[in-house]
Design an enzyme around this catalytic site. Structure first.
Site, PDB file in Angstrom:
ATOM      1  N   HIS A 136       8.745 -26.716   0.073  1.00  0.00           N
ATOM      2  CA  HIS A 136       7.935 -27.843  -0.554  1.00  0.00           C
ATOM      3  C   HIS A 136       6.925 -27.260  -1.574  1.00  0.00           C
ATOM      4  O   HIS A 136       5.988 -27.942  -1.840  1.00  0.00           O
ATOM      5  CB  HIS A 136       7.298 -28.808   0.338  1.00  0.00           C
ATOM      6  N   GLU A 158       1.082  -1.129  -0.052  1.00  0.00           N
ATOM      7  CA  GLU A 158      -0.196  -0.027   0.053  1.00  0.00           C
ATOM      8  C   GLU A 158       0.918   1.297   0.007  1.00  0.00           C
ATOM      9  O   GLU A 158       0.369   2.260  -0.450  1.00  0.00           O
ATOM     10  CB  GLU A 158      -0.871   0.147   1.241  1.00  0.00           C
ATOM     11  N   LYS A 213     -13.600  -0.206  -3.581  1.00  0.00           N
ATOM     12  CA  LYS A 213     -14.782   0.150  -2.496  1.00  0.00           C
ATOM     13  C   LYS A 213     -15.753   0.863  -3.348  1.00  0.00           C
ATOM     14  O   LYS A 213     -17.044   0.758  -2.983  1.00  0.00           O
ATOM     15  CB  LYS A 213     -14.078   1.308  -1.342  1.00  0.00           C
TER      16      LYS A 213
HETATM   17  O1  PA5 Z   1      -3.147   1.665   5.656  1.00  0.00           O
HETATM   18  C1  PA5 Z   1      -4.390   2.069   5.689  1.00  0.00           C
HETATM   19  O2  PA5 Z   1      -4.725   2.952   6.115  1.00  0.00           O
HETATM   20  C2  PA5 Z   1      -5.414   0.857   5.463  1.00  0.00           C
HETATM   21  O3  PA5 Z   1      -4.927  -0.535   5.075  1.00  0.00           O
HETATM   22  C3  PA5 Z   1      -6.519   0.677   6.754  1.00  0.00           C
HETATM   23  O4  PA5 Z   1      -5.717   0.293   7.586  1.00  0.00           O
HETATM   24  C4  PA5 Z   1      -7.470  -0.330   6.326  1.00  0.00           C
HETATM   25  O5  PA5 Z   1      -8.173   0.110   5.126  1.00  0.00           O
HETATM   26  C5  PA5 Z   1      -8.470  -0.114   7.363  1.00  0.00           C
HETATM   27  O6  PA5 Z   1      -8.787   1.159   7.654  1.00  0.00           O
HETATM   28  P1  PA5 Z   1      -9.815   1.680   8.877  1.00  0.00           P
HETATM   29  O7  PA5 Z   1      -8.699   1.515  10.135  1.00  0.00           O
HETATM   30  O8  PA5 Z   1     -10.017   3.248   8.512  1.00  0.00           O
HETATM   31  O9  PA5 Z   1     -11.039   0.698   9.145  1.00  0.00           O
END
Ligand code: PA5
Length: 467
Positions: A343, A322, A458
């Site tokens: 394996h 990310e 999303k």
């Molecule tokens: O790094 C990030 O911001 C995302 O991966 C969030 O952690 C993830 O989408 C979860 O978001 P939230 O804590 O708002 O539910």
């Protein structure tokens, strides 16, 4: 004596020209200076120029801040409050369901798998030393898994008094609007209201919430008056939040030493800012990864030697993906657990495409006494010859043997060595990899913060859901 980790890139260095390493060192120095400047800008509270947004540098000094605040204010500090809430949850509930996804889930899961007993939930409460059974939900849209967990929790409203009958929910979402977590929270909130009684004092104790200062979950939390509520600071992004309440409250409920966890991270930050290349795990790891990526090794393989580290690898998968997977660039992380995956993926790593840099994660000292290899009067499987060896000895031979085999084919490897798995050593690992990810972003000219690409799925999902 702290369990200080060591990063040894020598096996991968061999295949790089000295010129390549010398040329990356000034770039690493510039990137470190850029990170220093960002921390200063972040701390100054000045407005962040548009081209630098988002800037979520808050995680860098956060561990030391929490430790300093603990020293100054004791129980009144955030860490003190986390410890108190965790104790209350430990003592009053036998099961705790942690709801969250991505950065609001993977850190706690990594800590649980790495530091708790491998069969924690199956132990008696005494053997667990009063630590509740821990479950993870809200990290998927898996109806069977959700139903199975809810139905396994005590349902009858007759006896929520004794600790063995009591279960709690910790909901974690920074935005407060993530669909997977929000739906699961509705399900567990409904079950908890049915069980403990809506608006009851028991219910207020049975739901804890970790969320941003504003948002839908914050509104529910305020309205319902849950007893344990912790904020997720604005300047710390989800996948960089493991050392905020997001990871710390779950860790404290698990009975882990969160001060040592933070100390490991704070020491890593200190070493990052002060140590020269060659003795700086953050810069050395980033430099090697960068040089190999520039020559076509786009796969960053975290080769963990032991089941306990798989979730640490998954946590890193998210962090790297990310943060750096943007603008058509960024290394692809893959986690393997060896010897299991020798394996399955082993063939590819030994003879497949030359697109990988392998980082071994090796733990020197195991938590439990090593298992011996029993001898038998009849020796059909020819294993009596190893009766003086343990499974740990066999693993060490496999680590060395695998890496020799890679070296014989000029496959680059580096080693991240932890003297043992502890809160301190994991604090170092998390902070090292978070800092390395930011430095790598700065080297590549990619903003490591934010995850604009995640929005696309999303939006499409919500459109279809509403249609
Ligand atoms: O790094 C990030 O911001 C995302 O991966 C969030 O952690 C993830 O989408 C979860 O978001 P939230 O804590 O708002 O539910």
């Amino acid at each position: 004596m702290p369990d200080t980790l060591r990063y040894d890139p020598s096996a991968a260095h061999k295949y790089l020209s000295p010129v390549a390493w010398d040329s990356v060192c000034p770039l690493l120095e510039n990137a470190r200076q850029a990170v220093r400047d960002e921390v200063q800008l972040y701390n100054s509270k000045a407005s962040i120029p548009a081209h630098m947004q988002p800037l979520d540098s808050g995680f860098i000094e956060w561990p030391q801040r929490l430790l300093d605040e603990l020293k100054a204010k004791g129980d009144a500090s955030q860490l003190g409050q986390i410890q108190i809430a965790a104790k209350r949850l430990r003592e009053n509930f036998d099961r705790v369901v942690l709801l969250g996804i991505g950065g609001s889930y993977m850190g706690a899961k990594a800590l649980f798998d790495a530091l708790c007993h491998p069969f924690h939930n199956e132990l008696s409460r005494d053997a667990r030393r009063g630590v509740p059974r821990i479950y993870f939900e809200g990290n998927n849209l898996d109806s069977d898994a959700l139903r199975a967990l809810v139905e396994m929790l005590p349902q009858s409203a007759s006896a929520p008094k004794t600790v063995n009958d009591r279960w709690a929910t910790v909901v974690i979402s920074k935005s407060g609007g993530t669909l997977e977590t929000a739906i699961a929270f509705r399900v567990f909130r409904k079950a908890a209201e049915d069980y403990f009684g809506a608006g009851s004092a028991d219910l207020k104790q049975a739901i804890a919430s970790i969320t941003g200062e504003t948002g839908k979950l914050r509104n529910v939390t305020n309205e319902q008056g849950y007893q344990s509520v912790f904020p997720i600071p604005d300047g710390i992004g989800g996948r960089f939040s493991i050392l905020t309440a997001v990871g710390l409250l779950p860790a404290a409920i698990m009975g882990l030493d969160i001060v040592q966890l933070l100390q490991g991270a704070a020491d890593m930050t200190q070493s990052f800012f002060t140590a020269p290349t060659g003795q700086n795990p953050v810069l050395d790891y980033t430099g090697i990864g960068h040089l190999y990526e520039m020559t076509g090794q786009h796969i960053r393989l975290l080769s963990t030697w032991g089941k306990k580290l798989e979730s640490v690898g998954f946590w890193y998968d998210q962090l790297l993906s990310e943060s750096i997977g943007k603008d058509g660039r960024g290394a692809t992380p893959i986690t393997v657990v060896n010897t299991r995956d020798l394996h399955s993926r082993g063939q590819q790593h030994q003879e497949g495409c030359r697109d990988k840099l392998i980082t071994n994660v090796i733990v020197e000292q195991h938590a439990l006494p090593a298992v011996g290899i029993p001898a038998f009067a009849t020796d059909h499987d020819d294993l009596n010859q190893y009766q003086k060896k343990t499974v740990s000895n066999v693993l060490s031979a496999a680590i060395q043997g695998t890496n020799e085999a890679y070296a014989a084919d000029r496959r680059p490897t580096t080693d991240l060595v932890l003297p043992k798995l502890s809160e301190y050593s994991l604090g170092q690992v998390f902070q090292m990899l978070m800092l390395a990810t930011v430095v790598e972003g700065r080297l590549l000219g990619i903003n490591p913060y934010g995850q604009p690409g995640v929005e696309a799925y999303k939006k499409a999902t919500m459109r279809l859901l509403k249609g």
